[in-house]
Design a protein around this motif. Structure first.
Motif, PDB file in Angstrom:
ATOM      1  N   ASN A 140       0.843  -1.188   0.000  1.00  0.00           N
ATOM      2  CA  ASN A 140       0.000   0.000   0.000  1.00  0.00           C
ATOM      3  C   ASN A 140       0.878   1.238   0.000  1.00  0.00           C
ATOM      4  O   ASN A 140       0.772   2.109   0.872  1.00  0.00           O
ATOM      5  CB  ASN A 140      -0.931   0.004   1.220  1.00  0.00           C
ATOM      6  N   LEU A 141       1.751   1.313  -1.003  1.00  0.00           N
ATOM      7  CA  LEU A 141       2.713   2.403  -1.053  1.00  0.00           C
ATOM      8  C   LEU A 141       3.128   2.619  -2.493  1.00  0.00           C
ATOM      9  O   LEU A 141       3.402   1.657  -3.212  1.00  0.00           O
ATOM     10  CB  LEU A 141       3.952   2.036  -0.219  1.00  0.00           C
ATOM     11  N   ARG A 142       3.142   3.881  -2.902  1.00  0.00           N
ATOM     12  CA  ARG A 142       3.627   4.213  -4.243  1.00  0.00           C
ATOM     13  C   ARG A 142       5.017   4.824  -4.126  1.00  0.00           C
ATOM     14  O   ARG A 142       5.221   5.776  -3.377  1.00  0.00           O
ATOM     15  CB  ARG A 142       2.659   5.178  -4.945  1.00  0.00           C
ATOM     16  N   ASP A 143       5.953   4.276  -4.875  1.00  0.00           N
ATOM     17  CA  ASP A 143       7.336   4.734  -4.830  1.00  0.00           C
ATOM     18  C   ASP A 143       7.607   5.713  -5.976  1.00  0.00           C
ATOM     19  O   ASP A 143       7.197   5.470  -7.117  1.00  0.00           O
ATOM     20  CB  ASP A 143       8.297   3.543  -4.947  1.00  0.00           C
ATOM     21  N   PHE A 144       8.329   6.748  -5.651  1.00  0.00           N
ATOM     22  CA  PHE A 144       8.700   7.742  -6.649  1.00  0.00           C
ATOM     23  C   PHE A 144       9.665   7.153  -7.663  1.00  0.00           C
ATOM     24  O   PHE A 144      10.580   6.405  -7.294  1.00  0.00           O
ATOM     25  CB  PHE A 144       9.345   8.950  -5.957  1.00  0.00           C
ATOM     26  N   VAL A 145       9.487   7.500  -8.937  1.00  0.00           N
ATOM     27  CA  VAL A 145      10.376   7.048 -10.008  1.00  0.00           C
ATOM     28  C   VAL A 145      11.101   8.232 -10.633  1.00  0.00           C
ATOM     29  O   VAL A 145      12.333   8.276 -10.673  1.00  0.00           O
ATOM     30  CB  VAL A 145       9.600   6.285 -11.083  1.00  0.00           C
ATOM     31  N   ALA A 146      10.331   9.198 -11.143  1.00  0.00           N
ATOM     32  CA  ALA A 146      10.930  10.360 -11.813  1.00  0.00           C
ATOM     33  C   ALA A 146       9.890  11.467 -11.916  1.00  0.00           C
ATOM     34  O   ALA A 146       8.691  11.191 -11.934  1.00  0.00           O
ATOM     35  CB  ALA A 146      11.432   9.986 -13.200  1.00  0.00           C
ATOM     36  N   ALA A 147      10.379  12.712 -11.989  1.00  0.00           N
ATOM     37  CA  ALA A 147       9.481  13.855 -12.128  1.00  0.00           C
ATOM     38  C   ALA A 147      10.117  14.897 -13.033  1.00  0.00           C
ATOM     39  O   ALA A 147      11.347  14.976 -13.148  1.00  0.00           O
ATOM     40  CB  ALA A 147       9.177  14.466 -10.765  1.00  0.00           C
ATOM     41  N   ILE A 148       9.268  15.702 -13.656  1.00  0.00           N
ATOM     42  CA  ILE A 148       9.742  16.733 -14.571  1.00  0.00           C
ATOM     43  C   ILE A 148       8.883  17.980 -14.429  1.00  0.00           C
ATOM     44  O   ILE A 148       7.660  17.892 -14.315  1.00  0.00           O
ATOM     45  CB  ILE A 148       9.731  16.212 -16.031  1.00  0.00           C
ATOM     46  N   LYS A 149       9.526  19.143 -14.381  1.00  0.00           N
ATOM     47  CA  LYS A 149       8.783  20.407 -14.393  1.00  0.00           C
ATOM     48  C   LYS A 149       8.295  20.662 -15.803  1.00  0.00           C
ATOM     49  O   LYS A 149       9.078  20.602 -16.757  1.00  0.00           O
ATOM     50  CB  LYS A 149       9.675  21.558 -13.927  1.00  0.00           C
ATOM     51  N   TRP A 150       7.017  20.951 -15.946  1.00  0.00           N
ATOM     52  CA  TRP A 150       6.417  21.036 -17.269  1.00  0.00           C
ATOM     53  C   TRP A 150       6.995  22.183 -18.094  1.00  0.00           C
ATOM     54  O   TRP A 150       7.219  22.054 -19.285  1.00  0.00           O
ATOM     55  CB  TRP A 150       4.909  21.195 -17.125  1.00  0.00           C
ATOM     56  N   GLY A 151       7.263  23.308 -17.460  1.00  0.00           N
ATOM     57  CA  GLY A 151       7.736  24.466 -18.204  1.00  0.00           C
ATOM     58  C   GLY A 151       9.229  24.452 -18.475  1.00  0.00           C
ATOM     59  O   GLY A 151       9.671  24.648 -19.612  1.00  0.00           O
ATOM     60  N   THR A 152      10.038  24.187 -17.448  1.00  0.00           N
ATOM     61  CA  THR A 152      11.494  24.297 -17.574  1.00  0.00           C
ATOM     62  C   THR A 152      12.169  22.992 -17.972  1.00  0.00           C
ATOM     63  O   THR A 152      13.304  23.006 -18.437  1.00  0.00           O
ATOM     64  CB  THR A 152      12.109  24.756 -16.251  1.00  0.00           C
ATOM     65  N   GLY A 153      11.501  21.878 -17.745  1.00  0.00           N
ATOM     66  CA  GLY A 153      12.109  20.586 -18.046  1.00  0.00           C
ATOM     67  C   GLY A 153      13.054  20.083 -16.982  1.00  0.00           C
ATOM     68  O   GLY A 153      13.739  19.081 -17.204  1.00  0.00           O
TER      69      GLY A 153
END
Length: 124
Positions: free
Chosen positions: A44-57
Motif C-alpha cells: 500500500n505504497l507508491r514509490d517515486f520514479v521520476a518527475a519533470i517540471k512542465w515548463g522548464t524541463g
C-alpha cells in the motif's frame, strides 16, 4: 482539473526496454509538474520514479532508476513519457502517471491528479 491516462506497459525480459506514455487532458495550461510513481502489488505504497517540471524541463530521478530510465515530455501534445532500459525483475510494478498545478516533488502528496496505472512485468 487535469486528467491523465497511462499506456505502454507489458511483459518484458530482464535487460529489455519499454516506453510508457501518459496523455494529459483538461486544464493542462495550468500544469506545473508531472511524475511517474510505481506500486508493487500487495504494498500500500507508491514509490517515486521520476518527475519533470512542465515548463522548464527540470528533472529528478529516484536513485534506483537513475541511468536506466529517462523521463521526457512533449508540451505541444500534452504527453509525458518514461523510457525504461536495462529493466530488472525488481522494476515489476504498476506504473502511475501524476500531475500537479502548483508543486514539484518526489512525494505522493505533491501531486493531485493520478492515472489508473499500467502494469509492467519484468521476467528473469
Amino acid at each position: 482539473q487535469v486528467q491523465v491516462a497511462e499506456s505502454g506497459g507489458g511483459l518484458v525480459q530482464a535487460g529489455g526496454s519499454l516506453r510508457l506514455s501518459c496523455a494529459a487532458s483538461g486544464r493542462t495550461a495550468n500544469m506545473y509538474a508531472m511524475a511517474w510513481f510505481r506500486q508493487v502489488p500487495g504494498r500500500n505504497l507508491r514509490d517515486f520514479v521520476a518527475a519533470i517540471k512542465w515548463g522548464t524541463g527540470n528533472i529528478v530521478y529516484a536513485n534506483s532508476v537513475k541511468g536506466r530510465f529517462t523521463i521526457s515530455r512533449d508540451p505541444a501534445k500534452n504527453m509525458l513519457y518514461l523510457q525504461m532500459d536495462a529493466l530488472k525483475p525488481e522494476d515489476t510494478a504498476v506504473y502511475h502517471c501524476a500531475a500537479d498545478s502548483v508543486s514539484f516533488g518526489t512525494s505522493v502528496a505533491s501531486y493531485d491528479y493520478w492515472g489508473q496505472g499500467t502494469q509492467v512485468t519484468v521476467s528473469p
